[in-house]
Design an enzyme around this catalytic site. Structure first.
Site, PDB file in Angstrom:
ATOM      1  CG  HIS A  46       1.340   2.942   4.040  1.00  0.00           C
ATOM      2  ND1 HIS A  46       0.378   3.253   3.616  1.00  0.00           N
ATOM      3  CD2 HIS A  46       1.267   1.673   4.614  1.00  0.00           C
ATOM      4  CE1 HIS A  46      -0.744   2.387   3.945  1.00  0.00           C
ATOM      5  NE2 HIS A  46      -0.040   1.355   4.546  1.00  0.00           N
TER       6      HIS A  46
ATOM      7  CB  CYS B   3       5.650   6.398   8.281  1.00  0.00           C
ATOM      8  SG  CYS B   3       7.656   6.702   8.281  1.00  0.00           S
TER       9      CYS B   3
ATOM     10  CG  ASN C 149      -2.222  -1.037   0.945  1.00  0.00           C
ATOM     11  OD1 ASN C 149      -2.577  -1.194   0.024  1.00  0.00           O
ATOM     12  ND2 ASN C 149      -2.105  -1.676   2.259  1.00  0.00           N
TER      13      ASN C 149
END
Length: 377
Positions: free
Chosen positions: A283, A318, A281
């Site tokens: 991240h 993040c 995805n």
């Protein structure tokens, strides 16, 4: 898997039991299609029959919509070896038990999954949980194109994101040990899903880890939270099981305090994600956060204590361009050297924070508990 913020952990207590069932284990044999709610769920197992005629051919089956052609098998001894190999592969890939409500997968702890003390690490356990959850969705027949997303979620460009996860570890198994991981799902409040896990020793059936987590849905493109569409709920409801891996009285629902430069005892800066730390995805994989948290834990604690409990509260995503700081502060020290009770209080407790280095925004808050290794022997 993803992780985001501003979601409070909700664990349903009084759920409608009429839509849930707890059923006893039925040992499946051969490859069987289980029909439920007009959907086909594949329970893949293998029979080690002594009758070679039963192993002459493999039946034609559809696995998640993909046709598997009939393939001849050797008779006699080779057929038995093939059946045994198939049983091993089936166990490693996972299978449904308890009438498809629980998904079970077996793992062997590899040499690269252990730490200096030759036991599995917390990251290894988290990877087992994540792998079992993803295979649960894939094997259910409702898996879509996304990373753990259902078909209806994929059509709407939706993904799952974890908001909170709690693990309780009784012991860390050694290199070469075989463990089995059970996982199941249930509703969490009006707009979330709870996923639980239990890890057992494969042979003794001793419970070695319990874990529970809360998930919500995010739009893959806008990165905003979304309500669970009714079509997605209808996909999930047949799998809901009203069972708690972590007893209600042991669920860590307390708010995790935010550390600051003044309250943190140790700060480790300059932690940068690598390309291989990113998940499907785009991240940082949530397992990576555990390693970053441990970067600011004193080495003496890592050497002489075992982490027996961890609660992670995910606050925001993040990405690879972010630089992270790891912060740790002890919150309790209740040494009880003469207390050998299994339910004794932790010897050490820490509060942790991972934050973005450039703007100090929270990424993950965490709380860990530790017991002296000799006290656990």
């Amino acid at each position: 898997m993803a992780a985001i913020s501003s979601i409070r952990l909700q664990f349903p207590r009084n759920l409608n039991d009429s839509r849930k069932r707890n059923t006893s284990f039925h040992a499946p044999c051969n490859i069987t299609n289980v029909f439920n709610n007009k959907r086909t769920f594949l329970s893949v197992t293998a029979s080690c029959s002594d009758n070679p005629r039963k192993m002459d051919t493999a039946s034609r089956v559809n696995v998640n919509g993909i046709h598997v052609a009939e393939a001849p098998l050797q008779a006699g001894r080779l057929a038995k070896e093939s059946a045994a190999d198939e049983a091993i592969v089936t166990s490693l890939r996972g299978r449904f038990v308890e009438d498809k409500f629980v998904f079970r997968q077996i793992f062997v702890i590899r040499s690269y999954e252990i730490g200096p003390d030759k036991t599995a690490t917390m990251e290894t356990l988290m990877n087992f949980l994540q792998e079992t959850a993803l295979n649960h969705v894939t094997s259910s027949g409702i898996g879509g194109e996304g990373f753990g997303a259902t078909r209806e979620m994929s059509l709407r460009k939706l993904i799952w994101v974890v908001t909170r996860i709690q693990l309780q570890v009784q012991k860390y198994n050694k290199w070469g040990d075989e463990i089995e991981v059970d996982t199941w799902v249930d509703a969490a409040g009006k707009n979330g899903m709870r996923r639980d896990w239990i890890i057992r020793d494969h042979y003794t059936k001793e419970i070695i880890t319990r874990a529970t987590s809360t998930w919500v849905i995010m739009n893959r493109q806008t990165r905003r939270l979304s309500k669970i569409p009714e079509e997605v709920k209808q996909e999930l409801v047949p799998f809901y099981l009203n069972r708690l891996a972590v007893p209600t009285e042991e669920v860590d629902c307390e708010k995790i305090d935010k550390l600051t430069d003044d309250t943190a005892e140790r700060i480790r800066s300059g932690l940068a994600p690598r390309w291989n730390d990113m998940d499907a995805n785009q991240h940082v994989n949530n397992v990576k956060y555990i390693g970053w948290i441990l970067e600011s834990v004193p080495i003496e604690v890592l050497e002489h204590y075992n982490m027996t409990s961890m609660t992670l509260e995910y606050r925001r995503e993040c990405t690879q361009s972010n630089i992270v700081e790891s912060m740790t502060c002890p919150t309790a020290s209740v040494l009880e050297s003469n207390n050998n009770s299994k339910n004794r209080k932790p010897d050490l407790q820490y509060t942790h924070l991972l934050r973005l280095q450039h703007d100090k925004a929270d990424v993950v808050r965490a709380r860990t508990e530790w017991n002296f290794k000799q006290n656990q022997q």
